[in-house]
Motif scaffolding. Structure first.
Motif, PDB file in Angstrom:
ATOM      1  N   GLY A   1       0.769  -1.239   0.000  1.00  0.00           N
ATOM      2  CA  GLY A   1       0.000   0.000   0.000  1.00  0.00           C
ATOM      3  C   GLY A   1       0.795   1.282   0.000  1.00  0.00           C
ATOM      4  N   THR A   2       2.122   1.223  -0.125  1.00  0.00           N
ATOM      5  CA  THR A   2       2.909   2.446  -0.151  1.00  0.00           C
ATOM      6  C   THR A   2       2.890   3.056  -1.546  1.00  0.00           C
ATOM      7  OG1 THR A   2       4.995   1.381  -0.759  1.00  0.00           O
ATOM      8  CG2 THR A   2       4.431   1.453   1.595  1.00  0.00           C
ATOM      9  N   SER A   3       3.386   4.284  -1.654  1.00  0.00           N
ATOM     10  CA  SER A   3       3.423   4.948  -2.958  1.00  0.00           C
ATOM     11  C   SER A   3       4.340   4.231  -3.930  1.00  0.00           C
ATOM     12  CB  SER A   3       3.885   6.401  -2.777  1.00  0.00           C
ATOM     13  OG  SER A   3       2.983   7.114  -1.964  1.00  0.00           O
ATOM     14  N   GLY A   4       5.374   3.569  -3.418  1.00  0.00           N
ATOM     15  CA  GLY A   4       6.311   2.880  -4.290  1.00  0.00           C
ATOM     16  C   GLY A   4       5.904   1.461  -4.634  1.00  0.00           C
ATOM     17  N   TYR A   5       4.768   1.004  -4.096  1.00  0.00           N
ATOM     18  CA  TYR A   5       4.322  -0.380  -4.275  1.00  0.00           C
ATOM     19  C   TYR A   5       4.260  -0.799  -5.737  1.00  0.00           C
ATOM     20  CZ  TYR A   5       0.592  -3.859  -5.015  1.00  0.00           C
ATOM     21  OH  TYR A   5      -0.144  -4.913  -5.469  1.00  0.00           O
ATOM     22  N   GLY A   6       3.581   0.002  -6.558  1.00  0.00           N
ATOM     23  CA  GLY A   6       3.402  -0.351  -7.960  1.00  0.00           C
ATOM     24  C   GLY A   6       4.718  -0.409  -8.712  1.00  0.00           C
ATOM     25  N   GLN A   7       5.617   0.504  -8.405  1.00  0.00           N
ATOM     26  CA  GLN A   7       6.916   0.536  -9.073  1.00  0.00           C
ATOM     27  C   GLN A   7       7.735  -0.707  -8.736  1.00  0.00           C
ATOM     28  OE1 GLN A   7       9.047   4.200  -8.439  1.00  0.00           O
ATOM     29  NE2 GLN A   7       7.195   5.442  -8.603  1.00  0.00           N
ATOM     30  N   VAL A   8       7.742  -1.069  -7.461  1.00  0.00           N
ATOM     31  CA  VAL A   8       8.501  -2.236  -7.026  1.00  0.00           C
ATOM     32  C   VAL A   8       7.944  -3.505  -7.671  1.00  0.00           C
ATOM     33  CG1 VAL A   8       9.092  -3.672  -5.027  1.00  0.00           C
ATOM     34  CG2 VAL A   8       9.236  -1.177  -4.862  1.00  0.00           C
ATOM     35  N   HIS A   9       6.613  -3.619  -7.696  1.00  0.00           N
ATOM     36  CA  HIS A   9       5.985  -4.792  -8.297  1.00  0.00           C
ATOM     37  C   HIS A   9       6.332  -4.892  -9.789  1.00  0.00           C
ATOM     38  CE1 HIS A   9       3.139  -8.023  -8.824  1.00  0.00           C
ATOM     39  NE2 HIS A   9       2.511  -7.349  -9.768  1.00  0.00           N
ATOM     40  N   LYS A  10       6.291  -3.786 -10.488  1.00  0.00           N
ATOM     41  CA  LYS A  10       6.597  -3.768 -11.916  1.00  0.00           C
ATOM     42  C   LYS A  10       8.034  -4.193 -12.156  1.00  0.00           C
ATOM     43  CE  LYS A  10       6.425  -0.776 -15.998  1.00  0.00           C
ATOM     44  NZ  LYS A  10       6.059   0.569 -16.522  1.00  0.00           N
ATOM     45  N   MET A  11       8.959  -3.711 -11.329  1.00  0.00           N
ATOM     46  CA  MET A  11      10.362  -4.052 -11.475  1.00  0.00           C
ATOM     47  C   MET A  11      10.592  -5.538 -11.260  1.00  0.00           C
ATOM     48  SD  MET A  11      13.263  -4.845  -9.583  1.00  0.00           S
ATOM     49  CE  MET A  11      12.674  -4.366  -7.958  1.00  0.00           C
ATOM     50  N   PHE A  12       9.981  -6.109 -10.199  1.00  0.00           N
ATOM     51  CA  PHE A  12      10.143  -7.530  -9.921  1.00  0.00           C
ATOM     52  C   PHE A  12       9.573  -8.386 -11.052  1.00  0.00           C
ATOM     53  CE2 PHE A  12      11.379  -6.789  -5.519  1.00  0.00           C
ATOM     54  CZ  PHE A  12      12.214  -7.875  -5.285  1.00  0.00           C
ATOM     55  N   GLU A  13       8.424  -7.997 -11.570  1.00  0.00           N
ATOM     56  CA  GLU A  13       7.832  -8.748 -12.682  1.00  0.00           C
ATOM     57  C   GLU A  13       8.766  -8.790 -13.881  1.00  0.00           C
ATOM     58  OE1 GLU A  13       3.919  -7.140 -13.556  1.00  0.00           O
ATOM     59  OE2 GLU A  13       3.028  -9.003 -12.798  1.00  0.00           O
ATOM     60  N   ALA A  14       9.400  -7.645 -14.179  1.00  0.00           N
ATOM     61  CA  ALA A  14      10.297  -7.575 -15.325  1.00  0.00           C
ATOM     62  C   ALA A  14      11.487  -8.519 -15.141  1.00  0.00           C
ATOM     63  CB  ALA A  14      10.777  -6.141 -15.529  1.00  0.00           C
ATOM     64  N   LEU A  15      12.039  -8.568 -13.936  1.00  0.00           N
ATOM     65  CA  LEU A  15      13.175  -9.448 -13.670  1.00  0.00           C
ATOM     66  C   LEU A  15      12.757 -10.910 -13.629  1.00  0.00           C
ATOM     67  CD1 LEU A  15      15.147  -7.492 -10.898  1.00  0.00           C
ATOM     68  CD2 LEU A  15      15.592  -7.548 -13.344  1.00  0.00           C
ATOM     69  N   TYR A  16      11.645 -11.178 -12.969  1.00  0.00           N
ATOM     70  CA  TYR A  16      11.211 -12.569 -12.771  1.00  0.00           C
ATOM     71  C   TYR A  16      10.800 -13.229 -14.091  1.00  0.00           C
ATOM     72  CZ  TYR A  16       9.121 -16.583 -10.394  1.00  0.00           C
ATOM     73  OH  TYR A  16       8.834 -17.864  -9.965  1.00  0.00           O
ATOM     74  N   ASN A  17      10.218 -12.449 -14.983  1.00  0.00           N
ATOM     75  CA  ASN A  17       9.755 -13.009 -16.257  1.00  0.00           C
ATOM     76  C   ASN A  17      10.896 -13.319 -17.217  1.00  0.00           C
ATOM     77  OD1 ASN A  17       7.074 -12.964 -15.461  1.00  0.00           O
ATOM     78  ND2 ASN A  17       6.710 -10.915 -16.287  1.00  0.00           N
TER      79      ASN A  17
END
Length: 210
Positions: free
Chosen positions: A146-162
């Motif tokens: 729920g933090t302001s950086g939540y979406g950015q962190v999730h997007k970054m992890f998805e890019a690396l994990y995929n």
């Protein structure tokens, strides 16, 4: 290994963004939680929020008996618990205006923004530490939800994990977002706040105010 991270400086008026946290084994985090919970109970605190403690807001209002001496005593009890139950601290802090000026658009899009970039820097740091310690197993990551950086962190992890090669390179087992009631995230809140204030006070303001 599990890494707990938090972000700081998410208010738009803040000049610095930071993502910081701690690396520890599951058994270490279990022991940490037991001791941390004991200190919080002793001081009548439900959740540790470092910025609220610094400004005497929320649970730490002066009307509830919180003064500078009590704050110092409280932190003096919590900091040793962190030191005794973690492997290594990690963190990244960036001056927002520098990031926007220097980073190409494709980098900003890839990492979602300054918080995604800071989180990626933490992943690189943990990966380097794993190589140094010859640790080859996957690493689990936990961030505050729920933090302001939540979406950015999730997007970054998805890019690396995929990307299977990057997923293996960075030892990524998975990532999740939890509430601050998860006590290792309260420890991450402490170092994220301190990282943010260090850069803001000592780098940007050159120690003039603090």
């Amino acid at each position: 290994l599990t890494v707990y991270c938090d972000d700081s400086g998410t208010d738009r008026k803040n000049r610095v963004a930071a993502v910081s946290g701690y690396v520890g084994q599951v058994v270490q985090w279990e022991r940490f939680t037991k001791k941390w919970k004991g200190v919080l109970k002793e001081f009548g605190v439900k959740e540790m929020h470092r910025s609220a403690l610094e400004t005497f807001n929320g649970e730490f209002r002066r009307s509830k008996g919180w003064i500078e001496a009590r704050r110092k005593e409280f932190l003096g009890r919590l900091h040793p618990i962190i030191r005794e139950h973690i492997k290594v601290p990690i963190g990244s802090a960036v001056i927002k205006s520098d990031f926007e000026e220097i980073m190409p658009g494709y980098i900003r899009r890839m990492y979602g923004g300054v918080y995604g970039w800071c989180a990626q820097e933490c992943i690189v740091a943990v990966t380097a530490w794993c190589h140094e310690k010859t640790y080859r197993h996957p690493v689990q990551w936990v961030f505050e939800a729920g933090t302001s950086g939540y979406g950015q962190v999730h997007k970054m992890f998805e890019a690396l994990y995929n990307d299977p090669a990057r997923r293996e390179e960075f030892h990524i087992r998975g990532w999740s977002f939890e509430s601050k009631s998860v006590m290792p995230l309260q420890a991450a809140d402490v170092i994220a706040y301190e990282s943010f204030k260090q850069v803001e006070n000592q780098v940007m303001d050159k120690g003039a105010k603090h």
